[in-house]
Structures are given as structure tokens and as C-alpha cells.
Write a protein that holds these residues in place. Structure first.
Motif, PDB file in Angstrom:
ATOM      1  N   ALA A   1      -8.935  -4.822   8.312  1.00  0.00           N
ATOM      2  CA  ALA A   1      -8.520  -5.329   6.979  1.00  0.00           C
ATOM      3  C   ALA A   1      -7.786  -6.660   7.147  1.00  0.00           C
TER       4      ALA A   1
ATOM      5  N   GLY B   1      -6.203  -8.603   4.234  1.00  0.00           N
ATOM      6  CA  GLY B   1      -5.194  -7.900   3.438  1.00  0.00           C
ATOM      7  C   GLY B   1      -3.804  -8.478   3.660  1.00  0.00           C
TER       8      GLY B   1
ATOM      9  N   ALA C   1      -5.148   3.160   4.544  1.00  0.00           N
ATOM     10  CA  ALA C   1      -5.702   2.633   3.289  1.00  0.00           C
ATOM     11  C   ALA C   1      -6.949   3.401   2.841  1.00  0.00           C
TER      12      ALA C   1
ATOM     13  N   TYR D   1     -17.312  -4.930   8.136  1.00  0.00           N
ATOM     14  CA  TYR D   1     -17.420  -3.530   8.592  1.00  0.00           C
ATOM     15  C   TYR D   1     -18.012  -2.570   7.566  1.00  0.00           C
TER      16      TYR D   1
ATOM     17  N   TYR E   1       0.822  -1.212   0.000  1.00  0.00           N
ATOM     18  CA  TYR E   1       0.000   0.000   0.000  1.00  0.00           C
ATOM     19  C   TYR E   1       0.854   1.260   0.000  1.00  0.00           C
ATOM     20  N   ILE E   2       2.010   1.179   0.633  1.00  0.00           N
ATOM     21  CA  ILE E   2       2.876   2.369   0.688  1.00  0.00           C
ATOM     22  C   ILE E   2       3.291   2.802  -0.722  1.00  0.00           C
TER      23      ILE E   2
ATOM     24  N   TYR F   1       1.007   5.391  -1.824  1.00  0.00           N
ATOM     25  CA  TYR F   1       1.159   6.701  -1.157  1.00  0.00           C
ATOM     26  C   TYR F   1       2.249   7.524  -1.856  1.00  0.00           C
TER      27      TYR F   1
ATOM     28  N   VAL G   1      -0.855  -7.288   5.230  1.00  0.00           N
ATOM     29  CA  VAL G   1      -0.394  -7.316   6.629  1.00  0.00           C
ATOM     30  C   VAL G   1      -1.407  -8.112   7.454  1.00  0.00           C
TER      31      VAL G   1
ATOM     32  N   GLY H   1      -1.495   2.699   9.395  1.00  0.00           N
ATOM     33  CA  GLY H   1      -1.642   2.952   7.959  1.00  0.00           C
ATOM     34  C   GLY H   1      -2.903   3.711   7.627  1.00  0.00           C
TER      35      GLY H   1
ATOM     36  N   TYR I   1       6.811  -6.642  14.147  1.00  0.00           N
ATOM     37  CA  TYR I   1       7.045  -5.617  15.184  1.00  0.00           C
ATOM     38  C   TYR I   1       5.742  -5.152  15.821  1.00  0.00           C
TER      39      TYR I   1
HETATM   40  N1  LIG Z   1       3.423   1.485   9.414  1.00  0.00           N
HETATM   41  C1  LIG Z   1       4.019   0.470   8.844  1.00  0.00           C
HETATM   42  O1  LIG Z   1       5.124   0.058   9.236  1.00  0.00           O
HETATM   43  C2  LIG Z   1       3.324  -0.229   7.716  1.00  0.00           C
HETATM   44  C3  LIG Z   1       3.984  -1.228   6.987  1.00  0.00           C
HETATM   45  C4  LIG Z   1       3.261  -1.929   6.030  1.00  0.00           C
HETATM   46  C5  LIG Z   1       1.943  -1.577   5.730  1.00  0.00           C
HETATM   47  N2  LIG Z   1       1.377  -0.544   6.414  1.00  0.00           N
HETATM   48  C6  LIG Z   1      -0.019  -0.180   6.188  1.00  0.00           C
HETATM   49  O2  LIG Z   1      -0.802  -1.326   6.401  1.00  0.00           O
HETATM   50  C7  LIG Z   1      -1.985  -1.230   5.641  1.00  0.00           C
HETATM   51  C8  LIG Z   1      -2.149  -2.511   4.859  1.00  0.00           C
HETATM   52  O3  LIG Z   1      -1.144  -2.579   3.857  1.00  0.00           O
HETATM   53  P1  LIG Z   1      -1.132  -3.750   2.785  1.00  0.00           P
HETATM   54  O4  LIG Z   1      -0.056  -3.414   1.810  1.00  0.00           O
HETATM   55  O5  LIG Z   1      -1.113  -5.040   3.500  1.00  0.00           O
HETATM   56  O6  LIG Z   1      -2.551  -3.527   2.056  1.00  0.00           O
HETATM   57  P2  LIG Z   1      -3.846  -4.456   2.103  1.00  0.00           P
HETATM   58  O7  LIG Z   1      -4.292  -4.619   3.524  1.00  0.00           O
HETATM   59  O8  LIG Z   1      -3.594  -5.680   1.327  1.00  0.00           O
HETATM   60  O9  LIG Z   1      -4.884  -3.580   1.313  1.00  0.00           O
HETATM   61  C9  LIG Z   1      -5.593  -2.569   1.967  1.00  0.00           C
HETATM   62  C10 LIG Z   1      -6.944  -3.068   2.481  1.00  0.00           C
HETATM   63  O10 LIG Z   1      -7.518  -2.034   3.263  1.00  0.00           O
HETATM   64  C11 LIG Z   1      -8.901  -2.167   3.252  1.00  0.00           C
HETATM   65  N3  LIG Z   1      -9.552  -0.872   3.036  1.00  0.00           N
HETATM   66  C12 LIG Z   1     -10.438  -0.308   3.875  1.00  0.00           C
HETATM   67  N4  LIG Z   1     -10.874   0.835   3.381  1.00  0.00           N
HETATM   68  C13 LIG Z   1     -10.279   1.001   2.190  1.00  0.00           C
HETATM   69  C14 LIG Z   1     -10.359   2.015   1.189  1.00  0.00           C
HETATM   70  N5  LIG Z   1     -11.164   3.092   1.321  1.00  0.00           N
HETATM   71  N6  LIG Z   1      -9.603   1.890   0.077  1.00  0.00           N
HETATM   72  C15 LIG Z   1      -8.801   0.831  -0.070  1.00  0.00           C
HETATM   73  N7  LIG Z   1      -8.682  -0.158   0.843  1.00  0.00           N
HETATM   74  C16 LIG Z   1      -9.428  -0.081   1.967  1.00  0.00           C
HETATM   75  C17 LIG Z   1      -9.263  -3.155   2.128  1.00  0.00           C
HETATM   76  O11 LIG Z   1      -9.656  -4.381   2.738  1.00  0.00           O
HETATM   77  P3  LIG Z   1     -11.236  -4.636   3.022  1.00  0.00           P
HETATM   78  O12 LIG Z   1     -11.910  -4.667   1.678  1.00  0.00           O
HETATM   79  O13 LIG Z   1     -11.270  -5.955   3.725  1.00  0.00           O
HETATM   80  O14 LIG Z   1     -11.704  -3.501   3.858  1.00  0.00           O
HETATM   81  C18 LIG Z   1      -7.958  -3.338   1.380  1.00  0.00           C
HETATM   82  O15 LIG Z   1      -7.851  -4.613   0.792  1.00  0.00           O
HETATM   83  C19 LIG Z   1      -1.855   0.015   4.774  1.00  0.00           C
HETATM   84  O16 LIG Z   1      -2.496   1.084   5.416  1.00  0.00           O
HETATM   85  C20 LIG Z   1      -0.358   0.255   4.787  1.00  0.00           C
HETATM   86  O17 LIG Z   1      -0.029   1.574   4.556  1.00  0.00           O
HETATM   87  C21 LIG Z   1       2.041   0.130   7.392  1.00  0.00           C
END
Ligand SMILES: NC(=O)c1ccc[n+]([C@@H]2O[C@H](COP(=O)([O-])OP(=O)(O)OC[C@H]3O[C@@H](n4cnc5c(N)ncnc54)[C@H](OP(=O)(O)O)[C@@H]3O)[C@@H](O)[C@H]2O)c1
Length: 324
Positions: free
Chosen positions: A147, A150, A240, A191, A42-43, A46, A152, A238, A129
């Protein structure tokens, strides 16, 4: 020249441009790798959209990959040509070959394929972590993971389940509920149609959760705070659905002396020692079979724009990779 996907101006998926780029010899402290698979995260969206500013323009998209070392620069002692490696790094992932700092790469154990590695380094180390360090999940705890089907999400659910938690996951569809359940989620909440706060109260019999892992952001704030018991942890990792704006610190007081944190993998793996320990912990659970990495979609590198459309359109589940 090698095939890569670059961004020349920020915007929608259409700005991802498949083209040839020059990849030079590795400089001091760097390695050059031939990539076998690149991770989709997802990043990446961004940086593409401009929500996170890219350090330079144009830039090669992507933050994760796996492949073999083809050249090492001066002062690199940990790697040699032919080593199988994977990394999470600053931009440059969507490319058939690339140069990266050796200190950001880790050697891959024999039991882990390039495809698996590209599907798990960023998402799996994040789950590592979040669940073991940001808040330590333990036996019998009610844990809410948004999510849950997804990238993560499926890894975090399996890991929290392995640690003995009662895992509650939100999902966008009935199909995703089945995927979340197959990956360690005990209870799922739709949800988009159900009131997730009410359902969490019901599932936990009013006890609520000591921690909520929220990678969805805007759409689940402030509801996530209402799923926490007093002194609970709001782990907002995150955006999303969009970034949370105007976070109201006062809510942490009125909702029970809560804690809130906005962690990033970069911070938790900033040192070489932390990076290696986090990767090893992930390799251990994957090699033991405790955590499986479902790579549910594979796209050609040239189809990166479609992969972004599908990720943002909530079409993907588990991990997705791009192959050069
Ligand atoms: N801070 C960190 O260290 C870190 C590291 C990695 C990832 N992240 C964050 O973790 C989150 C998940 O990343 P990922 O790469 O694994 O993605 P992902 O979960 O595979 O995809 C995002 C999921 O979020 C949900 N979602 C809810 N509202 C949404 C919207 N309005 N638009 C799109 N998606 C929406 C969807 O699932 P549903 O259809 O089931 O709602 C979608 O499949 C992201 O926010 C990412 O930035 C953070």
C-alpha cells in the motif's frame, strides 16, 4: 459544548455521529486544546467497527490532531496557553476541542503547520519506528512496502529511499503507482492484477528482500513471506484488508528462518523520551524537505462518515485530515 464525532455502537461509517459534546476543564497533568485539524487513520475504522475494542462507549472517534493550548491543568509545566501542539493519543481526536494528557502532546516547530501535523504525527512516527527501529533500513537493501500510495506508505517510501534502499511498493491502481513513484518508490507492483511475489523475485533478480512492511494483512499473507530472503523480517503492522488469522509459525522455518513481528506505535512511544525522540526525528526529515507530507484530501468534521467510506473504499492516497 463543542462539535465532535461520536460512536454510540460499533458498525459501519454510518455509526459516526456528528453532535455536540461537553469538554471540561483539564484535570491534573492534562491540557485542553482547540483543534485546527484532526488526522484520519485506518485505526479509526478498527475502533469504529469494533475490530479493536474501545475503552468506553460512547466514545469520540479519532486518534490524532493538532491545535493550540487553551488551558493547562495542575502540575503541567511543559506547556502554556497559546502553545502550538500535536499529538497521537487514545481516542477523542474528532472534536473541535478536547482534553488530553500533557505527556502525550509535543510542541510543533514553527515550520510545521497544523494541517501538516494532523496528517503526519501518527503515520509519520509509525514510518519512523518501522524503518529505523523495528528493522533498520540501509543503503542498497531491497525493501517491500505494501500500500505504497497510502498514508504510512508514502512517508515510508520517501524515508527508505532517503536511506538509500531500493524501494519496491505495491499499489491498487495505475494512478496510485504514479503517486508512489513521486514519493520515492523505485518499482511499483499492481498487486490487484499482478502476482506480487513473482514481481519481487523479478525486480530483485531472485535476491528477495531482507524486510517486508505489511499494513494490508489478510490479503497479502502469506505471500509477503515469500518475498523475504533467509533471516528476513516480516513486519506486519496493520490489517487494512482484514486481520491475519491462524498465523502459521512453522512457515517462518520452512521459508528460511524468518522473523515476524506485529509492532504498534504505542509500544515504540510508550515513554515520554521515546515519544519526543520519535517526533523530533520526524520533524527533522520534514523540515529538511527529505520527507514531504502530501495532505491529499480535507473533509469537514461533520463529513467524517464519508471520509471513512473513502478510506475503506481505497479512494484516498497520502494523508487525509478533518477540519472542525
Ligand atoms: N502498527 C502501527 O503502529 C500502525 C500505525 C499506523 C498505521 N498502521 C496501519 O498501517 C496501515 C495503513 O494505514 P493508513 O492510515 O496509512 O491507511 P492507508 O494506507 O492510507 O489506507 C489503506 C490502504 O490499504 C490498501 N488496501 C489493501 N487492501 C485493502 C482492503 N481490502 N480494504 C481497504 N484498503 C486496502 C489500500 O491501498 P491500495 O488500493 O493501494 O491497495 C488502501 O488505500 C493500516 O493497516 C493501519 O492499521 C499501523
Amino acid at each position: 459544548m463543542v462539535a465532535a464525532v461520536r460512536v454510540h455502537k460499533t458498525g459501519g461509517p454510518e455509526v459516526l455521529t456528528f453532535e455536540e459534546v461537553e469538554v471540561g476543564a483539564p484535570g491534573p497533568g492534562q491540557i485542553r486544546i482547540k483543534q485546527h485539524a484532526c488526522g484520519l487513520n485506518y485505526i479509526d475504522t478498527y475502533f469504529r467497527s469494533g475490530l479493536y475494542p474501545a475503552p468506553s462507549m460512547p466514545f469520540v472517534s479519532g486518534n490524532e490532531g493538532a491545535g493550540e493550548v487553551t488551558a493547562v491543568g495542575q502540575n503541567v509545566t511543559e506547556f502554556k496557553t497559546g502553545d502550538r501542539v500535536a499529538y497521537v493519543s487514545a481516542l477523542g481526536g474528532y472534536s473541535a476541542e478536547r482534553v488530553l494528557p500533557a505527556e502525550r502532546a509535543v510542541k510543533l516547530p514553527d515550520g510545521i503547520s497544523y494541517e501538516q501535523a494532523a496528517g503526519m504525527m501518527l503515520k509519520g512516527m509509525t514510518a519512523q519506528y518501522l524503518i529505523n527501529r523495528t528493522f533498520k533500513v540501509g543503503k542498497g537493501m531491497n525493501v517491500l512496502i505494501h500500500a505504497a500510495a497510502g498514508g504510512v506508505g508514502v512517508i515510508a517510501c520517501q524515508w527508505a529511499n532517503h536511506l538509500g534502499a531500493n524501494v519496491i511498493g505495491t499499489v491498487g491502481s495505475k494512478e496510485k503507482a504514479e503517486i508512489a513513484k513521486a514519493n520515492g518508490c523505485h518499482h511499483t507492483i499492481l498487486y490487484r492484477t499482478e502476482d506480487f511475489v513473482a514481481r519481487v523475485k523479478e525486480i530483485t533478480k531472485g535476491e528477495l528482500c531482507p524486510v517486508v512492511y505489511d499494513g494490508v494483512g489478510k490479503a497479502t499473507y502469506p505471500g509477503s513471506l515469500d518475498c523475504l530472503k533467509p533471516l528476513g523480517y516480516f513486519v506486519s503492522y496493520g490489517n487494512a484488508s482484514g486481520a491475519i488469522e491462524n498465523f502459521n509459525l512453522g512457515l517462518l522455518s520452512t521459508k528460511g528462518s524468518l522473523y515476524a513481528t506485529r509492532p504498534t506505535l504505542n509500544t515504540y512511544t510508550a515513554t515520554r523520551a521515546d515519544l519526543l525522540a520519535t517526533a523530533q526525528s520526524l520533524f527533522d526529515v520534514v523540515l529538511k524537505g527529505v520527507v514531504k507530507i502530501p495532505v491529499n484530501r480535507t473533509y469537514k468534521l461533520k463529513d467524517a462518515a464519508q471520509a471513512h467510506r473513502d478510506l475503506e473504499g481505497r479512494e484516498t492516497t497520502g494523508s487525509t485530515i478533518l477540519v472542525p
